[in-house]
Scaffold this motif. Sequence first.
Motif, PDB file in Angstrom:
ATOM      1  N   TYR A 136       0.825  -1.208   0.000  1.00  0.00           N
ATOM      2  CA  TYR A 136       0.000   0.000   0.000  1.00  0.00           C
ATOM      3  C   TYR A 136       0.860   1.259   0.000  1.00  0.00           C
ATOM      4  CZ  TYR A 136      -2.034  -3.693   2.977  1.00  0.00           C
ATOM      5  OH  TYR A 136      -2.387  -4.898   3.537  1.00  0.00           O
ATOM      6  N   HIS A 142      -5.727   4.233   6.851  1.00  0.00           N
ATOM      7  CA  HIS A 142      -6.267   4.563   5.534  1.00  0.00           C
ATOM      8  C   HIS A 142      -6.969   3.322   4.976  1.00  0.00           C
ATOM      9  CE1 HIS A 142      -6.368   5.727   1.288  1.00  0.00           C
ATOM     10  NE2 HIS A 142      -6.208   6.976   1.705  1.00  0.00           N
ATOM     11  N   GLU A 144      -7.052   2.062   2.070  1.00  0.00           N
ATOM     12  CA  GLU A 144      -6.431   1.456   0.887  1.00  0.00           C
ATOM     13  C   GLU A 144      -6.194  -0.046   1.039  1.00  0.00           C
ATOM     14  OE1 GLU A 144      -2.332   1.623  -1.777  1.00  0.00           O
ATOM     15  OE2 GLU A 144      -2.659   3.160  -0.252  1.00  0.00           O
ATOM     16  N   THR A 148      -7.760  -2.563  -1.590  1.00  0.00           N
ATOM     17  CA  THR A 148      -6.827  -3.324  -2.437  1.00  0.00           C
ATOM     18  C   THR A 148      -7.157  -4.813  -2.396  1.00  0.00           C
ATOM     19  OG1 THR A 148      -5.056  -1.705  -2.092  1.00  0.00           O
ATOM     20  CG2 THR A 148      -4.391  -3.908  -2.810  1.00  0.00           C
TER      21      THR A 148
END
Length: 217
Positions: A136, A142, A144, A148
């Motif tokens: 990441y 976060h 992400e 992902t």
Amino acid sequence: MKLPKGFLFDFDGVVVNSFQSHHNAWASAFKKLFNKEIPPFPKEMAGKSPMKIANYYCSTIGKEVETEALYLLKDEHLDTYFTVPKLLPGVREFTTYLSKNNIPYGIASNATKQFLKNSVHHLALNFTTVFGVQDYEKPKPHPEAYMTLAKALGFTQSDFAHLWVFEDSLTGTKAAKDAGMIPIGILTQYSEAELKAAGSHLVFSTLLEAYQFLNLQ
């Protein structure tokens, strides 16, 4: 009840108890770099990225400039002196069921890739989709990491509201919540009240309890 479309798992504190594995590596790296004993690990750092943890430890002795050096040395020690973490209850039952029923699942962790790879190998875990902190640009809190993983499992944004995310830290719970997913708390280190305040929809003692709640036996 209707099952979620997929299940996303944090690793440390959800799948394994790895505190000793990480602590041993931090302690030996800190000792080698600074010739000092490492200070106690504060609960509020749980789930943070290794770089943030390294920065915290360095800040306790006014050596913030050595943050990256400590991070790299800890990662080296974690691999060189690898300690197999303790598997937590319910993991094999859960993953066996999901595999048999073709329900997508995987791991998104703030731990390093090598530690995850070593742990999955030594514990013979049934996880084929695994993401670590190097995958990441922005680690948890976060979103992400979970976005992902979800995309790698074949999910689109419209599926996110139908994914369960098992987390034991407030950091990871925020990541799951901000990704638009359903955080499910595991009582490894925070209380039910703390996890629910952070956004957990349900809270269980272990994955085994969650497995039984879903009636997957």
